[in-house]
Write a protein that holds these residues in place. Sequence first.
Motif, PDB file in Angstrom:
ATOM      1  N   GLY A  54       0.817  -1.207   0.000  1.00  0.00           N
ATOM      2  CA  GLY A  54       0.000   0.000   0.000  1.00  0.00           C
ATOM      3  C   GLY A  54       0.848   1.253   0.000  1.00  0.00           C
ATOM      4  N   LEU A  55       1.924   1.239   0.792  1.00  0.00           N
ATOM      5  CA  LEU A  55       2.827   2.389   0.835  1.00  0.00           C
ATOM      6  C   LEU A  55       3.528   2.599  -0.502  1.00  0.00           C
ATOM      7  N   ALA A  56       3.896   1.518  -1.183  1.00  0.00           N
ATOM      8  CA  ALA A  56       4.529   1.638  -2.496  1.00  0.00           C
ATOM      9  C   ALA A  56       3.567   2.275  -3.493  1.00  0.00           C
ATOM     10  N   ALA A  57       2.285   1.892  -3.437  1.00  0.00           N
ATOM     11  CA  ALA A  57       1.288   2.489  -4.322  1.00  0.00           C
ATOM     12  C   ALA A  57       1.098   3.971  -3.999  1.00  0.00           C
ATOM     13  N   CYS A  58       1.059   4.308  -2.711  1.00  0.00           N
ATOM     14  CA  CYS A  58       0.943   5.715  -2.306  1.00  0.00           C
ATOM     15  C   CYS A  58       2.145   6.519  -2.775  1.00  0.00           C
ATOM     16  N   LEU A  59       3.331   5.927  -2.665  1.00  0.00           N
ATOM     17  CA  LEU A  59       4.549   6.616  -3.080  1.00  0.00           C
ATOM     18  C   LEU A  59       4.542   6.878  -4.583  1.00  0.00           C
ATOM     19  N   ALA A  60       4.053   5.924  -5.367  1.00  0.00           N
ATOM     20  CA  ALA A  60       3.980   6.114  -6.817  1.00  0.00           C
ATOM     21  C   ALA A  60       3.063   7.292  -7.155  1.00  0.00           C
ATOM     22  N   ILE A  61       1.955   7.416  -6.445  1.00  0.00           N
ATOM     23  CA  ILE A  61       1.031   8.540  -6.662  1.00  0.00           C
ATOM     24  C   ILE A  61       1.686   9.857  -6.257  1.00  0.00           C
ATOM     25  N   TYR A  62       2.316   9.864  -5.093  1.00  0.00           N
ATOM     26  CA  TYR A  62       2.961  11.066  -4.570  1.00  0.00           C
ATOM     27  C   TYR A  62       4.076  11.536  -5.500  1.00  0.00           C
ATOM     28  N   ALA A  63       4.884  10.598  -5.986  1.00  0.00           N
ATOM     29  CA  ALA A  63       5.985  10.947  -6.882  1.00  0.00           C
ATOM     30  C   ALA A  63       5.461  11.483  -8.215  1.00  0.00           C
ATOM     31  N   ARG A  64       4.405  10.865  -8.735  1.00  0.00           N
ATOM     32  CA  ARG A  64       3.807  11.371  -9.969  1.00  0.00           C
ATOM     33  C   ARG A  64       3.335  12.812  -9.799  1.00  0.00           C
ATOM     34  N   ASP A  65       2.651  13.076  -8.687  1.00  0.00           N
ATOM     35  CA  ASP A  65       2.073  14.400  -8.469  1.00  0.00           C
ATOM     36  C   ASP A  65       3.140  15.468  -8.259  1.00  0.00           C
ATOM     37  N   ARG A  66       4.344  15.045  -7.879  1.00  0.00           N
ATOM     38  CA  ARG A  66       5.447  15.996  -7.707  1.00  0.00           C
ATOM     39  C   ARG A  66       6.416  15.962  -8.882  1.00  0.00           C
ATOM     40  N   CYS A  67       5.994  15.335  -9.961  1.00  0.00           N
ATOM     41  CA  CYS A  67       6.797  15.277 -11.185  1.00  0.00           C
ATOM     42  C   CYS A  67       8.208  14.780 -10.898  1.00  0.00           C
ATOM     43  N   PHE A  68       8.298  13.747 -10.038  1.00  0.00           N
ATOM     44  CA  PHE A  68       9.596  13.172  -9.701  1.00  0.00           C
ATOM     45  C   PHE A  68      10.297  12.706 -10.964  1.00  0.00           C
ATOM     46  N   SER A  69      11.562  13.057 -11.083  1.00  0.00           N
ATOM     47  CA  SER A  69      12.321  12.718 -12.281  1.00  0.00           C
ATOM     48  C   SER A  69      13.696  12.169 -11.904  1.00  0.00           C
ATOM     49  N   ALA A  99      -5.126  10.045  -1.012  1.00  0.00           N
ATOM     50  CA  ALA A  99      -4.544   8.903  -1.718  1.00  0.00           C
ATOM     51  C   ALA A  99      -3.079   8.713  -1.364  1.00  0.00           C
ATOM     52  N   TYR A 100      -2.462   9.677  -0.689  1.00  0.00           N
ATOM     53  CA  TYR A 100      -1.083   9.517  -0.222  1.00  0.00           C
ATOM     54  C   TYR A 100      -1.027   8.651   1.036  1.00  0.00           C
ATOM     55  N   LYS A 101      -2.206   8.356   1.608  1.00  0.00           N
ATOM     56  CA  LYS A 101      -2.284   7.466   2.766  1.00  0.00           C
ATOM     57  C   LYS A 101      -3.016   6.169   2.444  1.00  0.00           C
ATOM     58  N   ALA A 102      -4.032   6.244   1.591  1.00  0.00           N
ATOM     59  CA  ALA A 102      -4.808   5.076   1.165  1.00  0.00           C
ATOM     60  C   ALA A 102      -4.934   5.159  -0.351  1.00  0.00           C
ATOM     61  N   ALA A 103      -4.138   4.386  -1.064  1.00  0.00           N
ATOM     62  CA  ALA A 103      -4.014   4.547  -2.512  1.00  0.00           C
ATOM     63  C   ALA A 103      -5.328   4.334  -3.252  1.00  0.00           C
ATOM     64  N   ALA A 104      -6.251   3.550  -2.681  1.00  0.00           N
ATOM     65  CA  ALA A 104      -7.536   3.312  -3.333  1.00  0.00           C
ATOM     66  C   ALA A 104      -8.350   4.586  -3.476  1.00  0.00           C
ATOM     67  N   ARG A 105      -7.995   5.635  -2.752  1.00  0.00           N
ATOM     68  CA  ARG A 105      -8.739   6.900  -2.823  1.00  0.00           C
ATOM     69  C   ARG A 105      -8.305   7.777  -3.994  1.00  0.00           C
ATOM     70  N   ILE A 106      -7.442   7.279  -4.847  1.00  0.00           N
ATOM     71  CA  ILE A 106      -6.962   8.069  -5.981  1.00  0.00           C
ATOM     72  C   ILE A 106      -8.118   8.461  -6.899  1.00  0.00           C
ATOM     73  N   GLY A 107      -8.082   9.711  -7.374  1.00  0.00           N
ATOM     74  CA  GLY A 107      -9.106  10.167  -8.297  1.00  0.00           C
ATOM     75  C   GLY A 107      -8.763   9.843  -9.737  1.00  0.00           C
ATOM     76  N   ASP A 108      -7.526  10.109 -10.132  1.00  0.00           N
ATOM     77  CA  ASP A 108      -7.087   9.896 -11.519  1.00  0.00           C
ATOM     78  C   ASP A 108      -5.795   9.100 -11.494  1.00  0.00           C
ATOM     79  N   ALA A 109      -5.816   7.908 -12.069  1.00  0.00           N
ATOM     80  CA  ALA A 109      -4.645   7.030 -12.063  1.00  0.00           C
ATOM     81  C   ALA A 109      -3.751   7.229 -13.284  1.00  0.00           C
ATOM     82  N   ALA A 110      -4.116   8.129 -14.188  1.00  0.00           N
ATOM     83  CA  ALA A 110      -3.321   8.341 -15.396  1.00  0.00           C
ATOM     84  C   ALA A 110      -1.912   8.788 -15.035  1.00  0.00           C
ATOM     85  N   GLY A 111      -0.932   8.275 -15.770  1.00  0.00           N
ATOM     86  CA  GLY A 111       0.440   8.684 -15.573  1.00  0.00           C
ATOM     87  C   GLY A 111       1.191   7.935 -14.500  1.00  0.00           C
ATOM     88  N   LEU A 112       0.545   6.982 -13.832  1.00  0.00           N
ATOM     89  CA  LEU A 112       1.243   6.177 -12.832  1.00  0.00           C
ATOM     90  C   LEU A 112       2.127   5.137 -13.528  1.00  0.00           C
TER      91      LEU A 112
END
Length: 343
Positions: free
Chosen positions: A169-184, A242-255
């Motif tokens: 779950g934390l790995a999924a949250c991290l993927a969302i968080y990194a996407r939203d911060r344009c991690f490169s 969604a940074y705490k519970a990944a299932a709460r993500i609104g838009d999964a595009a770009g993950l």
Amino acid sequence: MPFQLDKEIQAQMGPLLEAARNAPKLAVDDIQGRRKAFERMLAMVNARGIAGDVKIKDYYTTTNDGYNMPLRWYTLKNKSHSSPPGPAVLYLHGGGMILANVGLYDHTVSNYVSQSGIPFLSVEFRSAPEQQDIVHDNYHALQWLSTHADELGVDPTRIAVMGDSGGGGLAACLAIYARDRCFSPAIAMQILIYPMLDDRNTKPNSHLVPFMAWDYDSNETAWRAILENDSETGIGGPRVSAYKAAARIGDAAGLPSAYIDVGDLDIFRDEDIEFAKRLTMAGVHCELHVRSGCPHGYDGFAPDTTVGKRANADKVRVLQSLRSGMSPENSKTPAEASTTFKL
């Protein structure tokens, strides 16, 4: 026909599940009791020891709020210093986000490294309730791995995130968080092993209750520790991040593309299937396996079963696909490809 354990799983995990059912019932919110009970179980797996061809080195990094966070680096002993930079995995251990530690996963992680040849960095993130914004610790570790890629022999464009159970779950949250911060560079892949994704999963499914290694009271305890205690952002609230519970993500595009593995007797089964659907509907490649007759933790407690070996081979295949940059699906032989999606 009612659910039943895989016969080989029954032989190896049946006594453990029976003991769990007969153990004194822990009250909801008894975090310390669960830490003692579940860490004893994890120690049984870890007692198998570290893979003989893997070496460990510990690093430390200081987070923005001053936590001196341990990071454990696992690599093959015979890896050549002249090898070109290759992939790596940031690993987040299981334990419902409320228990366990890096050391309890030495056996598990070292075996992934031994069998795949891919180095892993395991993160000693702070658990809830002591730390509720765990994603910040894990994002700091991801940044550390990326910025230290040269000295570790890592190609920063091929860093995956991986975890099991709460760590998944934390790995999924991290993927969302990194996407939203344009991690490169972007995370190359998320590898989620029976991940804990949805805080709303607290109503018992009677068909799964006899097979629970992680039960609904423990799930509720964990989510109550992770989330704020109010009507909006608390467990089941309408504004859970969604940074705490990944299932709460609104838009999964770009993950990043995903690999998800869960047993059909796991209380996380439905939320994992739903998350896989959300990813694919957003155009994100996802390989999903739902293993018949398997409860939570089946691959750790019964690795030598037929289904345990199959699941392990799939994970190793996915890890090794990071070497070429190919999707796991494209790394298969034609005969294997037909078994990718199991719903």
